[in-house]
Design an enzyme around this catalytic site. Structure first.
Site, PDB file in Angstrom:
ATOM      1  N   HIS A 277       0.140   6.495 -28.938  1.00  0.00           N
ATOM      2  CA  HIS A 277      -0.030   5.498 -27.880  1.00  0.00           C
ATOM      3  C   HIS A 277       1.321   4.830 -27.627  1.00  0.00           C
ATOM      4  O   HIS A 277       1.834   4.122 -28.483  1.00  0.00           O
ATOM      5  CB  HIS A 277      -1.069   4.452 -28.308  1.00  0.00           C
ATOM      6  CG  HIS A 277      -1.265   3.358 -27.308  1.00  0.00           C
ATOM      7  ND1 HIS A 277      -2.438   3.196 -26.605  1.00  0.00           N
ATOM      8  CD2 HIS A 277      -0.441   2.381 -26.879  1.00  0.00           C
ATOM      9  CE1 HIS A 277      -2.298   2.165 -25.787  1.00  0.00           C
ATOM     10  NE2 HIS A 277      -1.111   1.645 -25.948  1.00  0.00           N
TER      11      HIS A 277
ATOM     12  N   GLU B 277      -3.874   3.748 -18.571  1.00  0.00           N
ATOM     13  CA  GLU B 277      -4.285   2.601 -17.763  1.00  0.00           C
ATOM     14  C   GLU B 277      -3.180   1.558 -17.716  1.00  0.00           C
ATOM     15  O   GLU B 277      -2.183   1.646 -18.418  1.00  0.00           O
ATOM     16  CB  GLU B 277      -5.569   1.973 -18.322  1.00  0.00           C
ATOM     17  CG  GLU B 277      -5.401   1.390 -19.720  1.00  0.00           C
ATOM     18  CD  GLU B 277      -6.670   0.684 -20.205  1.00  0.00           C
ATOM     19  OE1 GLU B 277      -7.690   0.711 -19.519  1.00  0.00           O
ATOM     20  OE2 GLU B 277      -6.601   0.093 -21.296  1.00  0.00           O
TER      21      GLU B 277
ATOM     22  N   ARG C  79      -1.805  -8.178 -17.602  1.00  0.00           N
ATOM     23  CA  ARG C  79      -1.711  -9.465 -18.292  1.00  0.00           C
ATOM     24  C   ARG C  79      -0.626  -9.380 -19.352  1.00  0.00           C
ATOM     25  O   ARG C  79      -0.056  -8.331 -19.567  1.00  0.00           O
ATOM     26  CB  ARG C  79      -3.041  -9.765 -18.974  1.00  0.00           C
ATOM     27  CG  ARG C  79      -3.426  -8.586 -19.877  1.00  0.00           C
ATOM     28  CD  ARG C  79      -4.594  -8.842 -20.765  1.00  0.00           C
ATOM     29  NE  ARG C  79      -5.160  -7.604 -21.261  1.00  0.00           N
ATOM     30  CZ  ARG C  79      -4.734  -6.943 -22.326  1.00  0.00           C
ATOM     31  NH1 ARG C  79      -3.713  -7.388 -23.024  1.00  0.00           N
ATOM     32  NH2 ARG C  79      -5.301  -5.810 -22.704  1.00  0.00           N
TER      33      ARG C  79
END
Lengths: 452, 81
Positions: free
Chosen positions: A211, A291, A295
């Site tokens: 990731h 994605e 924020r």
């Protein structure tokens, strides 16, 4: 340009509320902290210029109550609301309601949040921006013949997934065409039985997935990236340990990933801080868009440590109408940072949450050590909210140095009164695979399983 | 016949059903098998299933739905043979 924000209401709690108050104070802004009945003693309440009680400890009635928060902000006469992370931070309706009340939402426009939050729309947008997406059937397969055809294009192994599935359910890994032929009808019938819809799609299966995410900033006209973070060490899809920069990924691949991220946010004239998340295939060195998070993220401090950029202050300035002053060439990486998410959980009892009173607290101090927290001696951690109690971040000249410093800090840090995940972090900091940088998203689960 | 108390292993919010619209896990007189879910405790955003370690008959819940419970507090009573 005149900064339009002079006061901020923090619609969040915990360590991020403290972090936002610090950033706001550095900009000379007034801070108003809302708090539930369970948070009256919180550090953010003590630090803010003003604190307003918003009732129930149940988040659904306080920190997640859009009307209550907007009305409270109106009464407090603040210029802006900072949503932090979690709670309403990616709720487009909250962004819209704030705006309609004449208050600035510190984050992107509601429409941007909505668009990037929609998986299908975001994937489409990524394609238009030239950002690689996970190879697959792009939706529902007609039949086995189509599945075989698509599989030929993307190659094996691949995943057959139920359209109606989710959270890891309804997924089968297929290694070759023979398996696909035998598996297809089984998967179809199973999906129909479990989810009521036999719809299937296929996606490339990445065996050694990492990731990697890219921090971005935009003011609607200017867009930059602040390099990437490595967040592969996860337990049940929750990040436990993050680093910046990423470990051992070729320069040209990273460069492409950064540029892709900037192209993507340009497409939506992004305003604020955000993160573009990717899955990285360690074997082929390819990356694919997953994605966008619209924020500030929990792990933002590792980026702050290596670039010297205060991301929270930047997002407040952007929301206040200030143009982004930092140019891409100004963003320089210096050193290597590691963050450990310290949770109030008992690692010996399957990570059972451990709220309770902090009897003693001793955090080593020094250059390159940062502890973002909201706990203090004598404070009782409420049972209603997230188990994250602090983020320990260390900066070293390089990764080896950062790991060395981290081990030293973890030996000396002490939080008494509750169980925490510090023992797990100490173990990770000594782990050979972690030291080599040889980790993927399955690594921690395998490590924990092998101990049982 | 003896009564057995099921106590809270952790503090949190007590639930007698899996969601607000669901049926309660157990009604008085219901049979209880080993590993049957008796109730839930929500703590720090995680829902923990409290299961029975005994075989018997359900007698009663000792706490109201959605009330706060402390470690060791009696949650429910079952009768075993």
């Amino acid at each position: 340009m005149i900064m339009k924000i002079k006061s901020i209401l923090i619609a969040n709690r915990g360590e991020i509320a403290v972090r936002i108050i610090r950033a706001a104070k550095s900009l000379g802004l007034k801070t108003v902290q809302v708090y539930s009945d369970a948070d009256a003693d919180s550090m953010a309440v003590k630090m803010a210029d003003e604190a307003i009680n918003i009732g129930s400890p149940m988040a659904s009635k306080s920190y997640l109550n859009i009307n209550l928060l907007v009305e409270t902000a109106k009464r407090a006469k603040v210029d802006a609301i900072h949503p932090g992370y979690g709670f309403l931070s990616e709720n487009a309706d909250f962004a819209d309601a704030t705006r309609e009340a004449g208050i600035i939402f510190i984050g992107p426009r509601g429409a941007t949040i909505r668009k990037l939050g929609d998986k299908v729309a975001a994937r489409q947008l990524a394609k238009e921006a030239g950002v690689p997406t996970v190879p697959g059937s792009d939706g529902r397969l007609e039949d086995l013949d189509e599945a075989i055809k698509v599989a030929k294009d993307i190659g094996y192994p691949l995943m057959v997934k139920a359209l109606a599935g989710g959270g890891g359910k309804g997924i089968r890994i297929v290694n070759n065409e023979e398996e696909l032929k035998t598996m297809y009808s089984v998967a179809f019938n199973e999906a129909k039985a479990i989810f009521g819809d036999g719809g299937l799609y296929i996606e490339k299966y990445i065996q050694k997935a990492r990731h990697i995410e890219v921090q971005i900033l935009g003011d609607g006209e200017n867009f930059i990236h602040c390099y990437e973070r490595e967040c592969s060490i996860q337990r049940r899809r929750q990040k436990i340990w993050e680093e910046a920069p990423a470990i051992g990924i070729p320069e040209d691949v990273l460069d492409k990933m950064h540029k892709s991220s900037v192209e993507l946010i340009k497409k939506v004239s992004y305003r604020g801080a955000g993160t573009v998340e990717y899955v990285y295939d360690n074997d082929t060195q390819e990356f694919y868009f997953i994605e966008t998070n619209t924020r500030i993220q929990v792990e933002h401090p590792v980026t702050g440590m290596i670039t010297g950029i205060d991301l929270v202050a930047e997002m407040i300035k952007i929301a206040g109408g200030m143009p982004l002053e930092i140019k891409q060439e100004d963003v320089k990486v210096k050193g290597h940072a590691i963050e450990c998410r310290i949770n109030a959980e008992d690692t010996t009892k399957n990570f059972m949450p451990c709220p309770g009173k902090i009897e003693k607290l001793s955090i080593p101090e020094g250059a390159g050590i940062r502890f973002d927290t909201f706990i203090y001696e004598g404070y009782t951690i409420p049972m209603y909210y997230d188990s994250l109690i602090g983020k320990l971040i260390v900066l070293g000249d390089n990764r080896e140095d950062a790991l060395k410093r981290l081990r030293e800090v973890l030996r000396n840090i002490s939080i008494e009164g509750i169980e925490t995940t510090i023992p797990l972090h100490a173990q990770l900091a000594e782990n050979e695979d972690v030291i080599k940088g040889s980790v993927d998203t399955q690594f921690l689960m395998k490590m924990l399983d092998s101990k049982d | 016949m003896s009564k057995i108390e099921i106590t809270a292993p952790m503090p949190g919010v007590f639930y007698t059903k899996s969601s607000p619209d669901s049926e309660v896990y157990k009604k008085p007189g219901d049979p209880v098998r080993k590993d049957d879910i008796i109730c839930l405790i929500e703590v720090m955003k995680t829902y923990n299933q409290i299961v029975s370690e005994h075989v018997g008959t359900f007698v009663s819940y000792e706490v109201e739905n959605e009330e706060l419970v402390m470690v060791g507090q009696v949650l429910a009573i079952i009768e075993v043979d």
